[in-house]
Design an enzyme around this catalytic site. Structure first.
Site, PDB file in Angstrom:
ATOM      1  N   LYS A 273       1.022  -1.404  -0.271  1.00  0.00           N
ATOM      2  CA  LYS A 273      -0.071  -0.669  -0.025  1.00  0.00           C
ATOM      3  C   LYS A 273       1.105   1.221  -0.071  1.00  0.00           C
ATOM      4  O   LYS A 273       0.390   2.494  -0.600  1.00  0.00           O
ATOM      5  CB  LYS A 273      -0.513  -0.102   1.159  1.00  0.00           C
ATOM      6  CG  LYS A 273      -1.793  -0.859   1.264  1.00  0.00           C
ATOM      7  CD  LYS A 273      -3.201  -1.203   2.634  1.00  0.00           C
ATOM      8  CE  LYS A 273      -4.135  -2.302   2.338  1.00  0.00           C
ATOM      9  NZ  LYS A 273      -4.148  -2.380   3.378  1.00  0.00           N
TER      10      LYS A 273
ATOM     11  N   GLN B 107      -4.381  -1.488   9.285  1.00  0.00           N
ATOM     12  CA  GLN B 107      -5.061  -2.568   9.169  1.00  0.00           C
ATOM     13  C   GLN B 107      -4.987  -3.592   9.363  1.00  0.00           C
ATOM     14  O   GLN B 107      -5.001  -3.490  11.072  1.00  0.00           O
ATOM     15  CB  GLN B 107      -3.144  -2.849   8.140  1.00  0.00           C
ATOM     16  CG  GLN B 107      -2.726  -4.281   7.724  1.00  0.00           C
ATOM     17  CD  GLN B 107      -3.318  -4.317   6.596  1.00  0.00           C
ATOM     18  OE1 GLN B 107      -3.360  -3.456   5.239  1.00  0.00           O
ATOM     19  NE2 GLN B 107      -4.041  -5.226   6.119  1.00  0.00           N
TER      20      GLN B 107
ATOM     21  N   ASP C 181     -10.434   2.737   3.760  1.00  0.00           N
ATOM     22  CA  ASP C 181     -11.260   1.385   3.233  1.00  0.00           C
ATOM     23  C   ASP C 181     -12.200   1.002   3.352  1.00  0.00           C
ATOM     24  O   ASP C 181     -12.706   0.147   3.029  1.00  0.00           O
ATOM     25  CB  ASP C 181     -10.415   0.710   5.135  1.00  0.00           C
ATOM     26  CG  ASP C 181      -9.465   0.070   4.636  1.00  0.00           C
ATOM     27  OD1 ASP C 181      -8.900  -0.806   3.453  1.00  0.00           O
ATOM     28  OD2 ASP C 181      -8.536  -0.188   5.183  1.00  0.00           O
TER      29      ASP C 181
END
Ligand code: NAP
Length: 282
Positions: free
Chosen positions: A52, A96, A119
């Protein structure tokens, strides 16, 4: 059978995002910013976070990394999220997953300001998808829709079957397909006679988490097959679809690796760049 090349499609979206990120920087005098929060040292998470951050560099998004030890206090994480929510330089925040077992994942994700939820996991954004409101969409389902559209086939009126009902893939994917006017069936571990459903699928999305679970004989000839699975076995990555037998029936299929995976990261960047503009323009 045609392969849906997630890497190539992803590269073309990233090119557009690079231009958008540069436009933002010219207009507002700073780079689009994404905060990446990692807790502990889960080896898979390490790889995902590294990818990422690398993807951010590729499109000109500035990443801010925060690494907490495995035994981090929940209050320290919440404090950081509050700070990032208020930061002028941060447009997207991602924590995460999975988090170590002592931490309350729901509480931590809920603390992220919905407009910075890169997200798309926040309950406000999940509700927005349900109600068809403008919102940040979760990355994997958003990428799946792009991959299906890349075939040039229409989604409207098609029978779509999603195997899996997780909050991050299956359920939101079903909602996005419904919003595209597909007739959607969601299957799961309690579904009776799974093949009777999948054989009716013009579009089949497999998000099961079991290596090569979907066999060719379960696929309707001519279907679009999207394989979300990422199952590691003996150092290799396998999808949820048995690629070899599925290729004999499907008209289009995503490979693993090189299908859904690259699009997921690209959609994260897209969410962040869009959040940056939305924040300035609203
Ligand atoms: P998950 O939370 O474990 O959900 C799996 C789903 O599959 C559940 O809804 C489960 O049903 C269903 N299922 C399990 N066994 C089944 C069976 N025998 N028949 C029918 N359905 C069955 O997994 P997830 O987070 O959605 O992820 C799914 C896969 O996608 C994993 O391999 C994951 O690594 C991968 N993934 C990939 C990406 C990417 O970027 N490529 C992103 C996210 C996830 P129940 O609800 O009844 O238990």
């Amino acid at each position: 059978m045609k392969i849906i090349d997630g890497k190539a499609i992803s590269a073309s979206v990233r090119k557009e995002l690079t231009a958008k990120a540069a436009e933002f920087e010219n207009k507002y005098g700073r780079k689009v910013g994404l905060a990446v929060v990692k807790v502990g040292a889960n080896p898979a998470s390490e790889v995902y976070v590294r990818n990422k951050i690398r993807a951010c560099e590729e499109v000109g998004v500035k990443s801010f990394s925060y690494n907490f030890p495995e035994d981090a206090e929940e209050s320290a994480l919440l404090e950081l999220i509050d700070e990032l929510n208020g930061s002028e330089n941060v447009d997207g925040i991602l924590v995460q997953l999975p988090l170590p077992s002592g931490l309350n994942e729901k509480k931590i994700l809920a603390r992220i300001a919905p407009e910075k939820d890169a997200d798309g996991f926040h309950v406000i954004n999940a509700g927005g998808i349900m109600l068809g409101l403008p919102c940040t969409k979760p990355c994997t389902p958003a990428g799946i829709i792009e991959l299906i559209k890349s075939t040039g086939e229409t989604i409207s009126g098609k029978n779509a079957v999603v195997i899996g009902r997780s909050n991050i893939v299956g359920k939101p994917c079903a909602m996005l397909l419904l919003a595209e006017n597909a007739t959607v069936t969601v299957c799961h571990s309690k579904t009776a006679d799974l093949a009777s459903h999948t054989l009716n699928a013009d579009i089949l999305v497999a998000a099961v988490g079991i290596k090569q679970f979907v066999k060719g004989e379960m696929i309707k000839p001519g279907a679009i097959v999207i394989d979300v699975g990422m199952n590691r076995s003996e150092g290799k990555l396998y999808g949820d679809v048995d690629f070899e037998s599925a290729s004999e029936r499907a008209a289009y299929i995503t490979p693993v690796p090189g299908g859904v995976g690259p699009m997921t990261v690209t959609m994260l960047l897209k969410n962040t760049v869009e959040s940056a503009f939305r924040c300035k323009e609203n």
